[in-house]
Structures are given as structure tokens and as C-alpha cells.
Scaffold this active site. Structure first.
Site, short mmCIF file in Angstrom:
data_model
loop_
_atom_site.label_atom_id
_atom_site.label_comp_id
_atom_site.label_asym_id
_atom_site.label_seq_id
_atom_site.Cartn_x
_atom_site.Cartn_y
_atom_site.Cartn_z
N GLY A 46 35.33 44.06 36.26
CA GLY A 46 35.55 43.21 34.83
C GLY A 46 34.63 41.81 34.96
O GLY A 46 34.22 41.73 35.99
N GLN A 51 31.78 33.53 33.85
CA GLN A 51 31.42 33.56 35.38
C GLN A 51 29.65 33.80 35.19
O GLN A 51 29.10 33.61 36.32
CB GLN A 51 31.87 34.92 35.91
CG GLN A 51 33.32 34.80 36.28
CD GLN A 51 33.92 36.10 36.44
OE1 GLN A 51 34.05 37.05 35.59
NE2 GLN A 51 34.14 36.54 37.85
N CYS A 92 37.78 38.65 42.93
CA CYS A 92 37.21 38.16 42.09
C CYS A 92 35.69 38.12 42.41
O CYS A 92 35.44 37.55 43.42
CB CYS A 92 37.57 36.79 41.75
SG CYS A 92 36.97 36.24 40.25
N LEU A 93 34.71 38.45 41.43
CA LEU A 93 33.36 38.35 41.87
C LEU A 93 32.78 36.86 42.00
O LEU A 93 31.88 36.86 42.84
CB LEU A 93 32.27 38.95 40.70
CG LEU A 93 32.59 40.43 40.44
CD1 LEU A 93 32.04 41.12 39.27
CD2 LEU A 93 32.27 41.20 41.72
N HIS A 134 43.46 39.00 34.15
CA HIS A 134 42.58 38.30 34.93
C HIS A 134 41.44 37.68 34.30
O HIS A 134 40.97 36.52 34.39
CB HIS A 134 42.19 39.08 36.20
CG HIS A 134 41.14 38.50 37.21
ND1 HIS A 134 41.36 38.40 38.31
CD2 HIS A 134 39.81 38.21 36.96
CE1 HIS A 134 40.23 38.04 39.07
NE2 HIS A 134 39.27 37.75 38.12
N GLU A 135 40.96 38.51 33.16
CA GLU A 135 39.65 37.95 32.69
C GLU A 135 39.84 36.91 31.77
O GLU A 135 39.06 36.07 31.35
CB GLU A 135 38.95 39.27 31.85
CG GLU A 135 38.59 40.29 32.83
CD GLU A 135 37.77 40.00 33.84
OE1 GLU A 135 37.22 38.88 33.80
OE2 GLU A 135 37.75 40.67 35.00
N HIS A 138 39.93 33.44 33.04
CA HIS A 138 38.63 33.14 33.20
C HIS A 138 38.20 32.27 31.97
O HIS A 138 37.54 31.31 32.16
CB HIS A 138 37.49 34.27 33.50
CG HIS A 138 37.42 34.62 34.98
ND1 HIS A 138 37.35 33.54 35.92
CD2 HIS A 138 37.45 35.84 35.40
CE1 HIS A 138 37.12 34.21 37.04
NE2 HIS A 138 37.18 35.92 37.02
O1 GNR Z 1 35.98 43.62 40.47
C1 GNR Z 1 37.45 42.95 40.22
N1 GNR Z 1 38.43 43.67 40.48
C2 GNR Z 1 39.75 43.23 40.27
C3 GNR Z 1 40.77 43.63 40.96
C4 GNR Z 1 42.24 43.58 40.39
C5 GNR Z 1 42.16 42.64 39.31
C6 GNR Z 1 41.20 42.15 38.91
C7 GNR Z 1 40.07 42.35 39.13
S1 GNR Z 1 38.54 41.77 38.33
C8 GNR Z 1 37.39 41.63 39.29
C9 GNR Z 1 35.94 41.43 38.70
C10 GNR Z 1 35.99 39.89 38.19
O2 GNR Z 1 36.14 38.81 39.13
N2 GNR Z 1 36.15 39.71 36.94
O3 GNR Z 1 36.48 38.32 36.38
NI NI Z 2 37.36 37.28 38.15
#
Ligand code: GNR
Ligand code: NI
Length: 170
Positions: A46, A51, A92-93, A134-135, A138
Site C-alpha cells: 500500500g 508518503q 511501513c515504507l 494503516h493507509e 497516513h
Molecule cells: O508494505 C506494507 N506492508 C504492510 C504490512 C502490514 C500492514 C500494513 C502494511 S502497509 C505497508 C506499505 C506502507 O507503508 N503503506 O503506507
Molecule cells: Ni505506511
């Protein structure tokens, strides 16, 4: 195809609250396409516009094993289905090489616009449900480390500062 640089914690720009998209026009579609390329390049499941330092409510996701199912979420909203939360290991990236368990709703209903500006609704559970939460965090300027203890968060901060210093010295 364009890969955009990803902001890394503790960059304050990750704390910006994103504004809704008013029209899904060619510029927004270009952003979506770049975000999909960037997400695949970084091997994420995601990516939120926040980001890549664009503070509009746009998210891309693909939880498939072979990058075959890109999802586009414009102005997304979710409603929890039930109040059960389950911990799942998240990454998270914007916080590379760090993983921690975060409790999230098990099931949610997602409402969003697609790449053509068409509204859709889907029910998500498991990893997809986690990723949606999660997204959307952000877009509010929230990171998963915000849910951790101050001790753990401080460790992450130190680790990231070291990483950025190493990159700078290289
Ligand atoms: O790549 C991602 N893996 C992930 C694993 C578990 C829960 C959420 C994520 S999102 C993350 C990519 C990212 O940072 N998205 O904002
Ligand atoms: Ni993230």
C-alpha cells in the site's frame, strides 16, 4: 512510469493532514499511476499520497502475491464491522526495516472513488482490512509507531536517525 521519492520517519511532512480530492482529473490519475509504480518498486502492499509528499486523499494498494490486483482509493472512508480488533505485524515504507504488531479492526466496509471517479464499496478483512486502516491513518498524519510505547518509539527514532546519518555520510 515515474517513481516518486518516499518520505521517511521522522520527516514532519508525514504529519500533514490530507485534503479531499475535488475532481478525479488527469492530474490525479497521473498521481495514482506514479503511486502504483512507486509502491511496486518499493515492494509495498500500500502507499498513501502523504508518503510521496502530496497531501490529498489518495491511496493505492495491492495485497496480491503477484502485483495483479491494484486498488485505487480516492477520498476513502471505512466503517468497522464489529468491534473486534486483532494484532497483526505491520511494516511501513516510511519506516523501513521495522515491524511491530498493531491492533486493528478485523473487518471493515470501505467506501471510496476509483481511478475514474466512480464510487464503490467493498468489505475487507485480514491483511486488506489492516492495510486500509494503516493507509487511512497516513492521510491523517498518523504512523503505526504512534501506537507503540514511548520506549519502542524512541528505539525506532534512534534507528532511523542512524540510517539517515549513514545515508548522508555515504
Ligand atoms: O508494505 C506494507 N506492508 C504492510 C504490512 C502490514 C500492514 C500494513 C502494511 S502497509 C505497508 C506499505 C506502507 O507503508 N503503506 O503506507
Ligand atoms: Ni505506511
Amino acid at each position: 512510469m515515474a517513481i516518486r521519492p518516499i518520505l521517511e520517519y521522522p520527516d514532519e511532512r508525514l504529519r500533514t493532514k490530507a485534503v479531499p480530492v475535488e475532481h478525479v482529473d488527469a492530474e490525479v490519475q497521473q498521481l495514482v499511476d506514479d503511486m502504483i509504480d512507486t509502491m511496486y518498486d518499493a515492494r509495498g502492499i500500500g502507499l498513501a499520497a502523504t508518503q510521496v509528499d502530496v497531501h490529498r486523499r489518495v491511496v493505492v494498494m495491492d495485497v496480491s502475491d503477484d502485483n495483479s490486483a491494484p486498488l485505487v482509493l480516492i477520498n476513502p472512508r471505512y466503517t468497522p464491522l464489529g468491534d473486534v480488533k486483532e494484532p497483526l505485524s505491520e511494516g511501513c515504507l516510511s519506516i523501513p526495516e521495522y515491524y511491530a504488531e498493531v491492533p486493528r479492526y478485523l473487518k471493515v466496509t470501505l467506501n471510496a472513488l476509483d481511478r475514474n471517479g466512480e464510487p464503490y464499496e467493498l468489505e475487507a478483512e485480514g491483511l486488506l482490512a489492516h492495510c486500509i486502516q494503516h493507509e487511512l491513518d497516513h492521510l491523517e498524519g498518523v504512523l503505526f509507531v504512534d501506537y507503540l510505547s514511548p520506549l519502542k518509539r524512541n528505539r525506532v527514532l534512534k534507528k532511523m536517525q542512524k540510517r539517515h546519518k549513514l545515508a548522508q555520510d555515504a
